[in-house]
Scaffold this active site. Sequence first.
Site, PDB file in Angstrom:
ATOM      1  N   HIS A  63       1.276  -1.318   0.026  1.00 46.49           N
ATOM      2  CA  HIS A  63      -0.145   0.297  -0.383  1.00 46.49           C
ATOM      3  C   HIS A  63       1.281   1.074  -0.084  1.00 46.49           C
ATOM      4  O   HIS A  63       0.337   1.903  -0.290  1.00 46.49           O
ATOM      5  CB  HIS A  63      -1.055   0.132   1.278  1.00 46.49           C
ATOM      6  N   ASP A 107       3.631   9.836  -0.711  1.00 41.42           N
ATOM      7  CA  ASP A 107       2.282   9.029  -0.342  1.00 41.42           C
ATOM      8  C   ASP A 107       1.690   7.960  -0.772  1.00 41.42           C
ATOM      9  O   ASP A 107       1.928   7.979  -2.459  1.00 41.42           O
ATOM     10  CB  ASP A 107       0.981   9.559  -0.219  1.00 41.42           C
TER      11      ASP A 107
HETATM   12  P1  ADP Z   1      -2.873   6.621   5.242  1.00 41.04           P
HETATM   13  O1  ADP Z   1      -3.066   5.366   4.625  1.00 41.04           O
HETATM   14  O2  ADP Z   1      -1.592   6.632   5.427  1.00 41.04           O
HETATM   15  O3  ADP Z   1      -3.408   6.344   6.527  1.00 41.04           O
HETATM   16  P2  ADP Z   1      -4.544   7.417   3.702  1.00 41.04           P
HETATM   17  O4  ADP Z   1      -5.289   8.518   3.103  1.00 41.04           O
HETATM   18  O5  ADP Z   1      -4.704   6.455   2.426  1.00 41.04           O
HETATM   19  O6  ADP Z   1      -3.599   7.246   4.475  1.00 41.04           O
HETATM   20  O7  ADP Z   1      -6.117   7.203   3.985  1.00 41.04           O
HETATM   21  C1  ADP Z   1      -6.589   7.691   4.978  1.00 41.04           C
HETATM   22  C2  ADP Z   1      -7.950   6.539   6.096  1.00 41.04           C
HETATM   23  O8  ADP Z   1      -7.923   7.011   6.854  1.00 41.04           O
HETATM   24  C3  ADP Z   1      -9.079   7.340   5.001  1.00 41.04           C
HETATM   25  O9  ADP Z   1     -10.144   6.654   4.510  1.00 41.04           O
HETATM   26  C4  ADP Z   1      -9.557   7.726   5.679  1.00 41.04           C
HETATM   27  O10 ADP Z   1     -10.699   8.631   5.468  1.00 41.04           O
HETATM   28  C5  ADP Z   1      -9.185   7.573   7.049  1.00 41.04           C
HETATM   29  N1  ADP Z   1      -8.740   8.684   8.148  1.00 41.04           N
HETATM   30  C6  ADP Z   1      -8.235   9.927   7.659  1.00 41.04           C
HETATM   31  N2  ADP Z   1      -8.537  10.584   9.041  1.00 41.04           N
HETATM   32  C7  ADP Z   1      -9.248  10.091   9.878  1.00 41.04           C
HETATM   33  C8  ADP Z   1      -9.774  10.557  11.009  1.00 41.04           C
HETATM   34  N3  ADP Z   1      -9.575  11.607  11.610  1.00 41.04           N
HETATM   35  N4  ADP Z   1     -10.454   9.869  11.349  1.00 41.04           N
HETATM   36  C9  ADP Z   1     -11.320   8.770  10.918  1.00 41.04           C
HETATM   37  N5  ADP Z   1     -10.563   8.650   9.681  1.00 41.04           N
HETATM   38  C10 ADP Z   1      -9.971   9.317   9.367  1.00 41.04           C
HETATM   39  C1  G6P Z   2      -1.672   2.702   6.616  1.00 40.00           C
HETATM   40  C2  G6P Z   2      -0.624   1.577   6.093  1.00 40.00           C
HETATM   41  C3  G6P Z   2      -1.208   0.592   6.830  1.00 40.00           C
HETATM   42  C4  G6P Z   2      -1.462   0.915   8.235  1.00 40.00           C
HETATM   43  C5  G6P Z   2      -2.171   2.171   8.648  1.00 40.00           C
HETATM   44  C6  G6P Z   2      -2.273   2.443  10.033  1.00 40.00           C
HETATM   45  O1  G6P Z   2      -2.539   2.943   5.789  1.00 40.00           O
HETATM   46  O2  G6P Z   2       0.154   1.143   4.319  1.00 40.00           O
HETATM   47  O3  G6P Z   2      -0.639  -0.615   6.779  1.00 40.00           O
HETATM   48  O4  G6P Z   2      -2.691  -0.261   8.530  1.00 40.00           O
HETATM   49  O5  G6P Z   2      -1.629   3.384   7.290  1.00 40.00           O
HETATM   50  O6  G6P Z   2      -1.046   2.229  10.719  1.00 40.00           O
HETATM   51  P1  G6P Z   2      -1.315   1.504  11.958  1.00 40.00           P
HETATM   52  O7  G6P Z   2       0.235   1.606  12.150  1.00 40.00           O
HETATM   53  O8  G6P Z   2      -1.866   2.106  13.205  1.00 40.00           O
HETATM   54  O9  G6P Z   2      -1.398  -0.510  11.453  1.00 40.00           O
END
Ligand code: ADP
Ligand code: G6P
Length: 468
Positions: free
Chosen positions: A163, A370
């Site tokens: 991812h 990202d």
């Molecule tokens: P990452 O996987 O690095 O966290 P992404 O933008 O790909 O970044 O995905 C983040 C996911 O988490 C999205 O589906 C988003 O809606 C969710 N998310 C981000 N911030 C919040 C928050 N404060 N509360 C709930 N969900 C969140």
């Molecule tokens: C990104 C990574 C995931 C991970 C998520 C939240 O989306 O690609 O593998 O699960 O961040 O991070 P955490 O350390 O809380 O699992």
Amino acid sequence: MSRGSEFVVVANRLPVDRVAGEDGVPSWRRSPGGLVSAIAPVMRRREGTWVGWSGAADEELEPFDEDGMHLVPVRQSAEDVQLYYEGFSNATLWPLYHDVIAPPVYDRAMWDAYVRVNQRFADAVAKVAGKGAIVWVQDYQLQLVPQMLRELRPDLRIGFFLHIPFPPTELFMQLPWRRRILEGLLGADLVGFQLPGAAANFVRLCRQLLDAKTVKQDVVLDDRTVRARAFPISVDVDELRELIARPEVRRRAEEIREDLGGGTVLLGVDRLDYTKGITQRLQAFGELFSDGGLKPGEAVFAQIATPSRERVEQYQILRDQIEQQVGRINGEYGELGAPVIHYLHTSYDREELAALYLAADVMVVTPLRDGMNLVAKEYVACREDLHGALVLSEFAGAAPELRRGAFMVNPYDIDGLKETMLGAIHADRADQARRMRVMRKRVIEHDVDRWAQEFLSALEHTPEHVPA
Ligand code: ADP
Ligand code: G6P
């Protein structure tokens, strides 16, 4: 004995986290991050088994069903959490794979824990997978699982999806255990990446480091061919559409706008992570007030940051930095009862997130690096009204798909960021609508179901053995 599951997803985390409620009674809450947002809807529709960790140390749990998914917990001791999860996964691989924005830690005890816990995951999957089942291994925490699993269960068809970005040779070469990681991934039949460049990095490394034969994007082993391909991940458009159609979500969006005081609303929604470029965007926003580009009352920034990896040092440093920065900017440009930045260190449910997206005039997504960034796509999916502008970093995996409609920016360039934010704030409705239409077409046509279907159909069509 049961016949086992025909479709198994294995990820470090289960899609739900164990949390203690106010009354001390534990309950389940959706886990943070893009992986869970993307895979959970796919799993619900396919009735598979999800093997993963509950998010708490030393917890021994029986398999259970939740939210339409069959979940099989894998235990992690406090030491595993420290060395494998916070250590090798998030203090070594995460920064290394994200352009070494923070310095990676190389520690042998962390590596040993990574091997040990990957083996535990492979053992757990080997037990629940039915004969000839499809197993889909997720992300950087489990890169050794494909090989370990193949040794245990050569009958399985194994896919792996990363991812996050896969680094170029120059950076990957730093890793003392670089060959082991490549060999681990080569246990899969299909290795999926977000972007073609990442797949190319992987194939090149297999050639250079393992002396493997490669043909285009295939790595040809003695008895099998491993395919490396790009599958840009996406969002559950139907879920978001359903959410924004709810009257209470629309009302909530109005309420948020009123609470924020009537100016242009800029929004950031991220896990609190140093890859997300949060300090850069806040610095740019603050400077717009000191330069006179914006006047207090004219615009307000809502930054939502989900707590993440709170015991890892770099995350603690970042949190302090952001809190200081927000305090300084509000101290200087805010007024009584009207800060220019609203900073919330918390996580929200999907309804509240959808309402926030509807309330935002400008969505600011400025990662320094990202894999994809689902937040950018979620915002686009929610703007059926064609209103709103997306400021998007060139370094987000979503950039190639959304660049024709987004206000593109290099987040390291603070002046460029200021100019681009102003451009987005002042874009007229016709320009916004034109841009949003282009982005929506892409996201709607390439939603998460299509992503999963494309990956799984490619996996099903991988040859079992190289023809003699
Ligand atoms: P990452 O996987 O690095 O966290 P992404 O933008 O790909 O970044 O995905 C983040 C996911 O988490 C999205 O589906 C988003 O809606 C969710 N998310 C981000 N911030 C919040 C928050 N404060 N509360 C709930 N969900 C969140
Ligand atoms: C990104 C990574 C995931 C991970 C998520 C939240 O989306 O690609 O593998 O699960 O961040 O991070 P955490 O350390 O809380 O699992």
